[in-house]
Design a protein around this motif. Structure first.
Motif, mmCIF file in Angstrom:
data_model
loop_
_atom_site.group_PDB
_atom_site.id
_atom_site.type_symbol
_atom_site.label_atom_id
_atom_site.label_comp_id
_atom_site.label_asym_id
_atom_site.label_seq_id
_atom_site.Cartn_x
_atom_site.Cartn_y
_atom_site.Cartn_z
ATOM 1 N N SER A 282 0.823 -1.213 0.000
ATOM 2 C CA SER A 282 0.000 0.000 0.000
ATOM 3 C C SER A 282 0.851 1.254 0.000
ATOM 4 O O SER A 282 1.883 1.308 0.653
ATOM 5 C CB SER A 282 -0.912 0.033 1.221
ATOM 6 O OG SER A 282 -1.690 1.220 1.212
ATOM 7 N N GLU B 268 -1.398 3.922 0.089
ATOM 8 C CA GLU B 268 -2.600 4.677 0.427
ATOM 9 C C GLU B 268 -2.554 5.218 1.847
ATOM 10 O O GLU B 268 -2.986 6.330 2.111
ATOM 11 C CB GLU B 268 -3.826 3.776 0.233
ATOM 12 C CG GLU B 268 -5.135 4.343 0.730
ATOM 13 C CD GLU B 268 -5.601 5.578 -0.017
ATOM 14 O OE1 GLU B 268 -6.560 6.207 0.452
ATOM 15 O OE2 GLU B 268 -5.016 5.935 -1.041
ATOM 16 N N ASP C 6 -3.141 -2.122 -2.636
ATOM 17 C CA ASP C 6 -4.053 -1.041 -2.269
ATOM 18 C C ASP C 6 -3.426 0.281 -2.697
ATOM 19 O O ASP C 6 -2.592 0.816 -1.992
ATOM 20 C CB ASP C 6 -4.290 -1.070 -0.762
ATOM 21 C CG ASP C 6 -5.230 0.019 -0.284
ATOM 22 O OD1 ASP C 6 -5.960 0.595 -1.117
ATOM 23 O OD2 ASP C 6 -5.239 0.290 0.929
ATOM 24 N N TYR C 7 -3.737 0.802 -3.768
ATOM 25 C CA TYR C 7 -4.637 0.464 -4.829
ATOM 26 C C TYR C 7 -3.994 0.776 -6.168
ATOM 27 O O TYR C 7 -2.965 1.451 -6.196
ATOM 28 C CB TYR C 7 -6.000 1.173 -4.665
ATOM 29 C CG TYR C 7 -5.957 2.694 -4.712
ATOM 30 C CD1 TYR C 7 -6.178 3.382 -5.885
ATOM 31 C CD2 TYR C 7 -5.696 3.427 -3.556
ATOM 32 C CE1 TYR C 7 -6.148 4.769 -5.917
ATOM 33 C CE2 TYR C 7 -5.658 4.801 -3.588
ATOM 34 C CZ TYR C 7 -5.890 5.477 -4.773
ATOM 35 O OH TYR C 7 -5.844 6.848 -4.802
ATOM 36 N N ILE C 8 -4.548 0.289 -7.260
ATOM 37 C CA ILE C 8 -3.902 0.351 -8.580
ATOM 38 C C ILE C 8 -3.549 1.777 -9.002
ATOM 39 O O ILE C 8 -2.438 2.045 -9.442
ATOM 40 C CB ILE C 8 -4.805 -0.296 -9.658
ATOM 41 C CG1 ILE C 8 -4.838 -1.806 -9.486
ATOM 42 C CG2 ILE C 8 -4.314 0.045 -11.062
ATOM 43 C CD1 ILE C 8 -5.727 -2.508 -10.479
ATOM 44 N N GLN C 9 -4.484 2.696 -8.891
ATOM 45 C CA GLN C 9 -4.276 4.042 -9.444
ATOM 46 C C GLN C 9 -3.183 4.831 -8.742
ATOM 47 O O GLN C 9 -2.628 5.755 -9.315
ATOM 48 C CB GLN C 9 -5.583 4.849 -9.428
ATOM 49 C CG GLN C 9 -6.565 4.409 -10.474
ATOM 50 C CD GLN C 9 -7.390 3.215 -10.055
ATOM 51 O OE1 GLN C 9 -7.247 2.671 -8.969
ATOM 52 N NE2 GLN C 9 -8.259 2.765 -10.943
ATOM 53 N N SER D 205 -2.033 -2.899 -14.557
ATOM 54 C CA SER D 205 -2.963 -4.019 -14.565
ATOM 55 C C SER D 205 -2.327 -5.248 -15.214
ATOM 56 O O SER D 205 -2.414 -6.366 -14.684
ATOM 57 C CB SER D 205 -4.232 -3.609 -15.318
ATOM 58 O OG SER D 205 -5.128 -4.681 -15.423
ATOM 59 N N ALA E 6 -6.327 -6.698 -6.387
ATOM 60 C CA ALA E 6 -5.927 -5.313 -6.616
ATOM 61 C C ALA E 6 -7.141 -4.408 -6.435
ATOM 62 O O ALA E 6 -8.141 -4.556 -7.132
ATOM 63 C CB ALA E 6 -5.354 -5.154 -8.019
ATOM 64 N N LEU E 7 -7.041 -3.505 -5.483
ATOM 65 C CA LEU E 7 -8.124 -2.556 -5.257
ATOM 66 C C LEU E 7 -8.040 -1.450 -6.294
ATOM 67 O O LEU E 7 -6.954 -1.076 -6.741
ATOM 68 C CB LEU E 7 -8.031 -1.982 -3.849
ATOM 69 C CG LEU E 7 -8.000 -2.997 -2.718
ATOM 70 C CD1 LEU E 7 -7.908 -2.294 -1.373
ATOM 71 C CD2 LEU E 7 -9.195 -3.913 -2.766
ATOM 72 N N SER E 8 -9.196 -0.930 -6.666
ATOM 73 C CA SER E 8 -9.257 0.126 -7.669
ATOM 74 C C SER E 8 -10.322 1.139 -7.265
ATOM 75 O O SER E 8 -11.274 0.810 -6.561
ATOM 76 C CB SER E 8 -9.623 -0.474 -9.034
ATOM 77 O OG SER E 8 -9.786 0.533 -10.008
ATOM 78 N N GLN E 9 -10.146 2.339 -7.747
ATOM 79 C CA GLN E 9 -11.149 3.371 -7.513
ATOM 80 C C GLN E 9 -12.172 3.360 -8.643
ATOM 81 O O GLN E 9 -11.887 2.925 -9.749
ATOM 82 C CB GLN E 9 -10.503 4.748 -7.463
ATOM 83 C CG GLN E 9 -9.709 5.009 -6.230
ATOM 84 C CD GLN E 9 -9.259 6.460 -6.173
ATOM 85 O OE1 GLN E 9 -8.987 7.081 -7.187
ATOM 86 N NE2 GLN E 9 -9.180 6.986 -4.974
#
Length: 173
Positions: A16, A18, A94-97, A116, A132-135
């Motif tokens: 992470s 984040e 946490d997280y891809i972007q 990705s 993979a978390l994404s917004q």
């Protein structure tokens, strides 16, 4: 998810950028103890029962096969960290972007598409699941709708690369 996987014996790596290690630790500790984060933050206000639960949780959490890294800022760093962890069975990002790449891309869509694809390659190379978390892209102001796969932020390639997509949504009342 990381805590439950580790409870079930899966060696888990959570990556992470984040939150800080302290923030993650506080949230994980809160999840294990059932004590809200605000109370944990003000440790002096814990009851005797909460101190016991906190002590038990610290012992339990220390035994879980879970590792965290907060220093991997690029997807290439994530790959190195995942390969270095011996016996890894689950990778959570946490997280891809928020991840960066070693290369420069002309748009966020291109960058996220590369990330990705690299995460998919990590899953295939290490033969492990990668969560993979994404917004989501935000809907226009005043519009409340259930999210769809097309709402994944910055890239349609997430949908293409993923074996499974879970959309989590809590309607506002």
């Amino acid at each position: 998810i990381a805590k439950e996987a580790a409870h079930n014996g899966y060696r888990t790596l959570l990556v992470s950028r984040e939150m800080s290690a302290e923030q993650y630790g506080l949230r994980a500790f809160s999840s294990i103890t059932g004590i809200d984060t605000a109370t944990l933050y003000r440790a002096r206000s814990l009851t005797d029962d909460q101190w016991v639960r906190a002590g038990d949780a610290a012992a339990e959490f220390g035994q879980l096969p879970i590792e965290f890294t907060f220093r991997a800022s690029t997807v290439e760093d994530v790959r190195r960290e995942a390969r270095a962890m011996k016996g890894i069975e689950l990778l959570i990002v946490d997280y891809i972007q928020i991840l960066q790449t070693a290369s420069t891309y002309p748009s966020d869509n291109s960058r996220v598409a590369h990330i990705s694809r690299m995460l998919k390659e990590i899953a295939l190379d290490l033969q492990i699941p990668v969560l993979a978390l994404s917004q989501f892209s935000r809907p226009p102001k005043g519009v409340t709708k259930r999210p769809q796969v097309s709402d994944l932020r910055d890239s349609g390639s997430i949908e293409q690369d993923a074996d499974c997509i879970w959309l989590m949504w809590q309607p506002q009342h």
